[in-house]
Design an enzyme around this catalytic site. Sequence first.
Site, PDB file in Angstrom:
ATOM      1  N   GLN A 101       0.844  -1.190   0.000  1.00 29.59           N
ATOM      2  CA  GLN A 101       0.000   0.000   0.000  1.00 29.59           C
ATOM      3  C   GLN A 101       0.880   1.240   0.000  1.00 29.59           C
ATOM      4  O   GLN A 101       0.390   2.354  -0.090  1.00 29.59           O
ATOM      5  CB  GLN A 101      -0.859   0.033   1.269  1.00 29.59           C
ATOM      6  CG  GLN A 101      -1.779  -1.150   1.413  1.00 29.59           C
ATOM      7  CD  GLN A 101      -2.408  -1.185   2.800  1.00 29.59           C
ATOM      8  OE1 GLN A 101      -3.436  -0.578   3.052  1.00 29.59           O
ATOM      9  NE2 GLN A 101      -1.768  -1.886   3.710  1.00 29.59           N
ATOM     10  N   ASN A 102       2.179   1.027   0.152  1.00 28.44           N
ATOM     11  CA  ASN A 102       3.083   2.168   0.250  1.00 28.44           C
ATOM     12  C   ASN A 102       3.357   2.768  -1.116  1.00 28.44           C
ATOM     13  O   ASN A 102       3.409   2.075  -2.123  1.00 28.44           O
ATOM     14  CB  ASN A 102       4.397   1.760   0.907  1.00 28.44           C
ATOM     15  CG  ASN A 102       4.193   1.364   2.355  1.00 28.44           C
ATOM     16  OD1 ASN A 102       3.123   1.602   2.900  1.00 28.44           O
ATOM     17  ND2 ASN A 102       5.192   0.765   2.955  1.00 28.44           N
ATOM     18  N   VAL A 103       3.555   4.064  -1.098  1.00 31.47           N
ATOM     19  CA  VAL A 103       3.808   4.796  -2.341  1.00 31.47           C
ATOM     20  C   VAL A 103       5.261   5.269  -2.388  1.00 31.47           C
ATOM     21  O   VAL A 103       5.650   5.977  -3.310  1.00 31.47           O
ATOM     22  CB  VAL A 103       2.837   6.008  -2.436  1.00 31.47           C
ATOM     23  CG1 VAL A 103       1.389   5.521  -2.495  1.00 31.47           C
ATOM     24  CG2 VAL A 103       3.010   6.977  -1.266  1.00 31.47           C
ATOM     25  N   ASP A 104       6.062   4.863  -1.383  1.00 28.40           N
ATOM     26  CA  ASP A 104       7.384   5.470  -1.210  1.00 28.40           C
ATOM     27  C   ASP A 104       8.486   4.891  -2.096  1.00 28.40           C
ATOM     28  O   ASP A 104       9.567   5.472  -2.194  1.00 28.40           O
ATOM     29  CB  ASP A 104       7.804   5.413   0.270  1.00 28.40           C
ATOM     30  CG  ASP A 104       7.787   4.013   0.866  1.00 28.40           C
ATOM     31  OD1 ASP A 104       7.962   3.032   0.118  1.00 28.40           O
ATOM     32  OD2 ASP A 104       7.597   3.899   2.097  1.00 28.40           O
ATOM     33  N   HIS A 119      -1.657   1.262  -4.255  1.00 30.13           N
ATOM     34  CA  HIS A 119      -2.030   2.663  -4.033  1.00 30.13           C
ATOM     35  C   HIS A 119      -1.171   3.635  -4.845  1.00 30.13           C
ATOM     36  O   HIS A 119      -1.102   4.822  -4.524  1.00 30.13           O
ATOM     37  CB  HIS A 119      -1.976   3.009  -2.540  1.00 30.13           C
ATOM     38  CG  HIS A 119      -3.082   2.352  -1.756  1.00 30.13           C
ATOM     39  ND1 HIS A 119      -3.081   2.268  -0.375  1.00 30.13           N
ATOM     40  CD2 HIS A 119      -4.226   1.750  -2.158  1.00 30.13           C
ATOM     41  CE1 HIS A 119      -4.186   1.637   0.011  1.00 30.13           C
ATOM     42  NE2 HIS A 119      -4.887   1.306  -1.038  1.00 30.13           N
ATOM     43  N   CYS A 130      -5.366  14.740 -19.916  1.00 33.66           N
ATOM     44  CA  CYS A 130      -5.105  13.718 -20.940  1.00 33.66           C
ATOM     45  C   CYS A 130      -4.656  12.387 -20.333  1.00 33.66           C
ATOM     46  O   CYS A 130      -4.530  11.394 -21.044  1.00 33.66           O
ATOM     47  CB  CYS A 130      -4.064  14.217 -21.952  1.00 33.66           C
ATOM     48  SG  CYS A 130      -2.385  14.302 -21.313  1.00 33.66           S
ATOM     49  N   CYS A 147       1.293  19.452 -17.267  1.00 36.46           N
ATOM     50  CA  CYS A 147       1.558  18.459 -18.309  1.00 36.46           C
ATOM     51  C   CYS A 147       2.187  19.187 -19.495  1.00 36.46           C
ATOM     52  O   CYS A 147       1.611  20.159 -20.002  1.00 36.46           O
ATOM     53  CB  CYS A 147       0.234  17.810 -18.696  1.00 36.46           C
ATOM     54  SG  CYS A 147       0.309  16.718 -20.116  1.00 36.46           S
ATOM     55  N   SER A 189      -2.357  -0.814   9.316  1.00 34.04           N
ATOM     56  CA  SER A 189      -3.430  -0.709  10.305  1.00 34.04           C
ATOM     57  C   SER A 189      -4.664  -1.485   9.842  1.00 34.04           C
ATOM     58  O   SER A 189      -5.595  -1.686  10.611  1.00 34.04           O
ATOM     59  CB  SER A 189      -3.785   0.758  10.552  1.00 34.04           C
ATOM     60  OG  SER A 189      -4.164   1.372   9.338  1.00 34.04           O
TER      61      SER A 189
HETATM   62  P1  NAD Z   1      -1.240   3.337   8.675  1.00 29.52           P
HETATM   63  O1  NAD Z   1      -0.457   4.567   8.941  1.00 29.52           O
HETATM   64  O2  NAD Z   1      -2.707   3.395   8.744  1.00 29.52           O
HETATM   65  O3  NAD Z   1      -0.791   2.203   9.714  1.00 29.52           O
HETATM   66  C1  NAD Z   1       0.536   1.934  10.029  1.00 29.52           C
HETATM   67  C2  NAD Z   1       0.594   0.621  10.786  1.00 29.52           C
HETATM   68  O4  NAD Z   1       1.953   0.269  10.964  1.00 29.52           O
HETATM   69  C3  NAD Z   1      -0.038   0.650  12.170  1.00 29.52           C
HETATM   70  O5  NAD Z   1      -0.851  -0.490  12.352  1.00 29.52           O
HETATM   71  C4  NAD Z   1       1.172   0.600  13.120  1.00 29.52           C
HETATM   72  O6  NAD Z   1       0.882  -0.072  14.320  1.00 29.52           O
HETATM   73  C5  NAD Z   1       2.162  -0.166  12.284  1.00 29.52           C
HETATM   74  N1  NAD Z   1       3.576   0.098  12.580  1.00 29.52           N
HETATM   75  C6  NAD Z   1       4.161   1.291  12.884  1.00 29.52           C
HETATM   76  N2  NAD Z   1       5.488   1.142  13.028  1.00 29.52           N
HETATM   77  C7  NAD Z   1       5.750  -0.176  12.779  1.00 29.52           C
HETATM   78  C8  NAD Z   1       6.933  -0.954  12.762  1.00 29.52           C
HETATM   79  N3  NAD Z   1       8.129  -0.413  13.009  1.00 29.52           N
HETATM   80  N4  NAD Z   1       6.835  -2.283  12.478  1.00 29.52           N
HETATM   81  C9  NAD Z   1       5.631  -2.858  12.225  1.00 29.52           C
HETATM   82  N5  NAD Z   1       4.473  -2.165  12.245  1.00 29.52           N
HETATM   83  C10 NAD Z   1       4.538  -0.844  12.509  1.00 29.52           C
HETATM   84  O7  NAD Z   1      -0.757   2.803   7.268  1.00 29.52           O
HETATM   85  P2  NAD Z   1      -1.408   1.802   6.212  1.00 29.52           P
HETATM   86  O8  NAD Z   1      -2.081   0.693   6.910  1.00 29.52           O
HETATM   87  O9  NAD Z   1      -0.354   1.530   5.226  1.00 29.52           O
HETATM   88  O10 NAD Z   1      -2.586   2.583   5.477  1.00 29.52           O
HETATM   89  C11 NAD Z   1      -2.599   3.900   5.210  1.00 29.52           C
HETATM   90  C12 NAD Z   1      -2.508   4.386   3.798  1.00 29.52           C
HETATM   91  O11 NAD Z   1      -1.511   5.353   3.887  1.00 29.52           O
HETATM   92  C13 NAD Z   1      -2.049   3.506   2.702  1.00 29.52           C
HETATM   93  O12 NAD Z   1      -2.994   3.634   1.718  1.00 29.52           O
HETATM   94  C14 NAD Z   1      -0.750   4.086   2.145  1.00 29.52           C
HETATM   95  O13 NAD Z   1      -0.857   4.293   0.751  1.00 29.52           O
HETATM   96  C15 NAD Z   1      -0.632   5.399   2.783  1.00 29.52           C
HETATM   97  N6  NAD Z   1       0.695   5.750   3.324  1.00 29.52           N
HETATM   98  C16 NAD Z   1       1.847   5.342   2.724  1.00 29.52           C
HETATM   99  C17 NAD Z   1       3.086   5.678   3.265  1.00 29.52           C
HETATM  100  C18 NAD Z   1       4.344   5.200   2.580  1.00 29.52           C
HETATM  101  O14 NAD Z   1       4.373   5.029   1.371  1.00 29.52           O
HETATM  102  N7  NAD Z   1       5.434   4.964   3.342  1.00 29.52           N
HETATM  103  C19 NAD Z   1       3.155   6.418   4.445  1.00 29.52           C
HETATM  104  C20 NAD Z   1       1.954   6.836   5.042  1.00 29.52           C
HETATM  105  C21 NAD Z   1       0.738   6.474   4.472  1.00 29.52           C
HETATM  106 ZN    ZN Z   2      -2.011  16.345 -20.414  1.00 27.77          ZN
END
Ligand code: NAD
Ligand code: ZN
Length: 239
Positions: A101-104, A119, A130, A147, A189
């Site tokens: 789910q991470n975008v990083d 995500h 476009c 763009c 989460s």
């Molecule tokens: P969230 O912030 O809702 O939840 C983070 C979860 O990670 C929590 O349950 C927490 O307890 C747990 N956590 C924190 N530190 C930890 C560790 N060291 N080890 C293990 N678990 C740990 O994030 P989510 O569930 O990914 O959902 C939120 C949305 O936010 C996603 O759609 C995502 O795209 C986006 N998001 C992405 C980033 C990223 O790309 N790094 C950062 C923030 C949010």
């Molecule tokens: Zn365009």
Amino acid sequence: MDSTLASVRALLRQASRIAALTGAGISAESGVPTFRGAGGLWRNFRAEDLATPEAFARDPKLVWEWYGWRRSLIAEAEPNAGHRALADFEQRGRDFTLITQNVDGLHDRAGSRNVLKVHGDIWTQRCVACGREREDRSAAIDGVPRCAPCGAMERPGVVWFGEGLPESVWQRAQDAAARAQVFLVVGTSAVVYPAAGLAGLAKSAGAAVIEINIAETPVSAAADYSLRGPSAELLPQLI
Ligand code: NAD
Ligand code: ZN
């Protein structure tokens, strides 16, 4: 704990089809703030108020300012031992699918090749008119990017609250969850749907679900094993 770890290791050793779903928690130890944990907020805005199509329509400059700030944090971050453990796992040649789910982009930087980014990716941007998409790795963003061919505004290439997931990526994520014998749920989460539903899908298709998180989540009760602790410490011990 040690016997739990040993059981989980054995499960992973025996499985030929494995999938993992990661969330912001896996990048927390790289210094990338999560949404819902402590320290996850910026300027008293709720992430949900900045990461929606409505927010972008209202104030694109503010939204880009927020994404620029997030990009600059991510640009300074390095993948951690948790990202690297999952990259190692992929290289062992089994049927392994990494869904994030991470975008990083930290999974890519750790060496994972096959990452299903349900995500999107913070390093891409898309024209609102476009649909042209391009990668831009610059951290600092001045105003609202445009763009080049059509001159319309670009938006971050991420999925916002209230939007659908990229179809083919999401289909592949569901397929991987449904065929996995072991499904790892790491640092999420598990409240953002539909991604959060993948663990339930995997479980009902017969997978053993293993959760790794520092805190309890809605997945914990149904998980076969729920390991409490930071993913950068636990994942290298499992894999
Ligand atoms: P969230 O912030 O809702 O939840 C983070 C979860 O990670 C929590 O349950 C927490 O307890 C747990 N956590 C924190 N530190 C930890 C560790 N060291 N080890 C293990 N678990 C740990 O994030 P989510 O569930 O990914 O959902 C939120 C949305 O936010 C996603 O759609 C995502 O795209 C986006 N998001 C992405 C980033 C990223 O790309 N790094 C950062 C923030 C949010
Ligand atoms: Zn365009």
